[in-house]
Design an enzyme around this catalytic site. Structure first.
Site, short mmCIF file in Angstrom:
data_model
loop_
_atom_site.label_atom_id
_atom_site.label_comp_id
_atom_site.label_asym_id
_atom_site.label_seq_id
_atom_site.Cartn_x
_atom_site.Cartn_y
_atom_site.Cartn_z
N GLU A 51 0.83 -1.13 0.07
CA GLU A 51 -0.05 0.01 0.09
C GLU A 51 0.88 1.31 -0.07
OE1 GLU A 51 -1.39 1.59 3.55
OE2 GLU A 51 -0.88 -0.05 4.63
N LYS A 75 -5.03 10.86 1.17
CA LYS A 75 -5.36 9.62 1.53
C LYS A 75 -6.55 9.05 1.14
CE LYS A 75 -6.61 7.32 5.99
NZ LYS A 75 -6.86 7.51 7.37
N VAL A 126 -5.44 0.42 3.13
CA VAL A 126 -5.64 -1.18 2.91
C VAL A 126 -6.96 -1.25 1.91
CG1 VAL A 126 -6.18 -3.21 4.02
CG2 VAL A 126 -4.32 -1.78 5.12
N ASP A 143 -16.85 5.39 14.14
CA ASP A 143 -15.57 5.44 13.46
C ASP A 143 -14.96 3.98 13.23
OD1 ASP A 143 -13.16 5.80 12.00
OD2 ASP A 143 -12.61 7.39 13.23
N SER A 162 -13.01 1.51 10.44
CA SER A 162 -12.29 1.71 8.84
C SER A 162 -12.97 0.90 7.82
CB SER A 162 -10.93 1.15 9.37
OG SER A 162 -10.21 1.06 8.02
N ALA A 163 -12.91 1.41 6.77
CA ALA A 163 -13.58 0.84 5.53
C ALA A 163 -13.10 -0.29 5.11
CB ALA A 163 -13.48 1.87 4.25
N ASP A 164 -11.38 -0.56 5.60
CA ASP A 164 -10.66 -1.73 5.54
C ASP A 164 -11.41 -2.92 5.88
OD1 ASP A 164 -8.67 0.12 4.93
OD2 ASP A 164 -7.22 -0.35 6.80
N LYS A 195 -2.87 -2.01 15.91
CA LYS A 195 -2.40 -1.24 16.80
C LYS A 195 -3.71 -0.93 18.19
CE LYS A 195 0.96 1.72 14.82
NZ LYS A 195 0.79 1.67 13.42
N1 PSU Z 1 -2.65 1.43 10.58
C1 PSU Z 1 -1.16 1.43 10.86
N2 PSU Z 1 -0.37 2.21 9.70
C2 PSU Z 1 -0.96 2.57 8.78
C3 PSU Z 1 -2.48 2.61 8.81
C4 PSU Z 1 -3.23 2.04 9.56
O1 PSU Z 1 -0.68 0.94 11.68
O2 PSU Z 1 -0.48 3.15 7.88
C5 PSU Z 1 -3.11 3.20 7.37
C6 PSU Z 1 -3.36 2.02 6.08
O3 PSU Z 1 -3.25 2.85 5.09
C7 PSU Z 1 -4.81 1.84 6.78
C8 PSU Z 1 -5.42 3.16 7.09
O4 PSU Z 1 -5.65 1.28 5.81
O5 PSU Z 1 -4.51 3.87 7.80
C9 PSU Z 1 -6.72 3.08 7.67
O6 PSU Z 1 -7.18 4.40 7.87
P1 PSU Z 1 -8.78 4.49 8.33
O7 PSU Z 1 -8.73 4.27 9.72
O8 PSU Z 1 -9.06 6.21 8.28
O9 PSU Z 1 -9.63 3.84 7.44
MN MN Z 2 -12.20 6.03 10.10
#
Ligand code: PSU
Ligand code: MN
Length: 306
Positions: A27, A89, A109, A141, A143-145, A162
């Site tokens: 990524e 992003k 991701v 909140d 993540s879309a992941d 984490k």
């Molecule tokens: N967690 C990490 N390192 C990262 C990310 C998440 O430890 O770099 C990044 C990844 O690209 C992940 C994104 O897909 O943050 C998730 O962001 P969000 O929570 O806004 O979906």
């Molecule tokens: Mn989010």
């Protein structure tokens, strides 16, 4: 899918895909938003080399001038690393806008999985995935992941998530979405900087060949979706739990005080944790990414022989 009109597949990656050789996706949000310059660029190039040394072809994914790039040049990696937070992003919801406006985008991701799947790349190595944030019962909140993992056929090798996130709720959400979480040689979900957490994974799998068989089995049935291969940080690079917990606690408090929300939350927490641990966490972060790249290469090699 190699003729998708939006994709620019790097010749090295295209040759590997055409010949059925193993490819590992990477990524780019980790480059622009996950680490400071120039460590981000050095690490990105080093990860690619590690993958090559382990018998696979790296395909770092990003959006450049609206084009979906599968495999980047060194200059493109340098550009993303140097631009840092100035690059958008790009998660699933942002993708059509970035493409239509012919902008640059760093892929999360979720978006990396979408583009990898378009190109036919099945294995993806990263550091940590997004998840359910602490307090999500009020902020929503998530993540879309996690939803992407339920619908896109890519196996994601990571070091767990984490504890800036709620690991327990993240695992519950993944269960609801039907995403297999495989612990590589471990019974609990790794917490990125540390090897374990208080939360059990669904299945402990001890070999990369077995993981390739599970991938093949899932996709042969026509079941949609990816899976998580949670690979703990090597012992010698893991951080003392009290040190990391304290830094994360403080970063979360500052997030709250400063009212940081939405897509800025994760980058804010990542950079504050890095600052508060005086760079130790950056070293761990780099080490675990290399470790994930190695395992992802071994899985991609085994899968390509199926
Ligand atoms: N967690 C990490 N390192 C990262 C990310 C998440 O430890 O770099 C990044 C990844 O690209 C992940 C994104 O897909 O943050 C998730 O962001 P969000 O929570 O806004 O979906
Ligand atoms: Mn989010």
């Amino acid at each position: 899918m190699l003729n998708n009109a939006f994709l620019d597949i790097h010749p090295e990656v295209k040759a590997a895909l055409n010949e059925g050789r193993p490819v590992v996706a990477l990524e780019s949000t980790i480059i622009s938003h996950g680490m400071p310059y120039p460590d981000n660029v050095t690490t990105a190039l080093q990860v690619e080399n590690t993958i090559r040394e382990h018998g696979a072809t790296p395909a770092t994914i990003a959006i450049i001038g609206g084009r979906l790039k599968v495999g980047l040049s060194e200059q493109e990696i340098e550009h993303l690393g140097k631009s840092g937070l100035a690059v958008t992003k790009t998660s699933r919801r942002d993708l059509p806008v970035i493409m239509a406006r012919k902008l640059d985008g760093a892929t999360t991701v979720a978006t990396t999985m979408i583009i990898a799947a378009m190109a036919g790349v099945k294995v993806f190595a990263t550091g940590g995935i997004g998840g359910v944030h602490r307090g999500a019962e009020t902020t929503f909140d998530i993540s879309a992941d996690l939803q992407e993992l339920s619908k896109t056929d890519v196996a994601v090798v990571c070091a767990g998530c984490k504890s800036i996130l709620d690991i327990g709720l993240t695992l519950e959400y993944l269960e609801t979405q039907g995403v297999p979480v495989l612990g590589y040689g471990v019974k609990t979900m790794p917490a990125f900087y540390t090897r374990d957490s208080n939360f059990q994974v669904d299945h402990q799998i001890d070999s990369h060949e077995d993981i390739a068989v599970i991938m093949q089995t899932k996709w042969q049935t026509g079941m949609q979706g990816g899976m998580i291969i949670a690979n703990p940080i090597p012992e010698e690079h893991s951080m003392p739990k009290d040190v990391i917990d304290k830094a994360i606690g403080q970063a979360l408090q500052e997030l709250d005080e400063q009212g940081v929300k939405g897509k800025e939350s994760t980058p804010f927490l990542l950079s504050r944790v890095k600052e508060l641990t005086g760079g130790d966490s950056l070293k761990s972060n780099i080490a675990l990414i290399m470790n994930n790249a190695k395992l992802a290469s071994a899985i991609a090699v085994a899968y390509s022989q199926k």
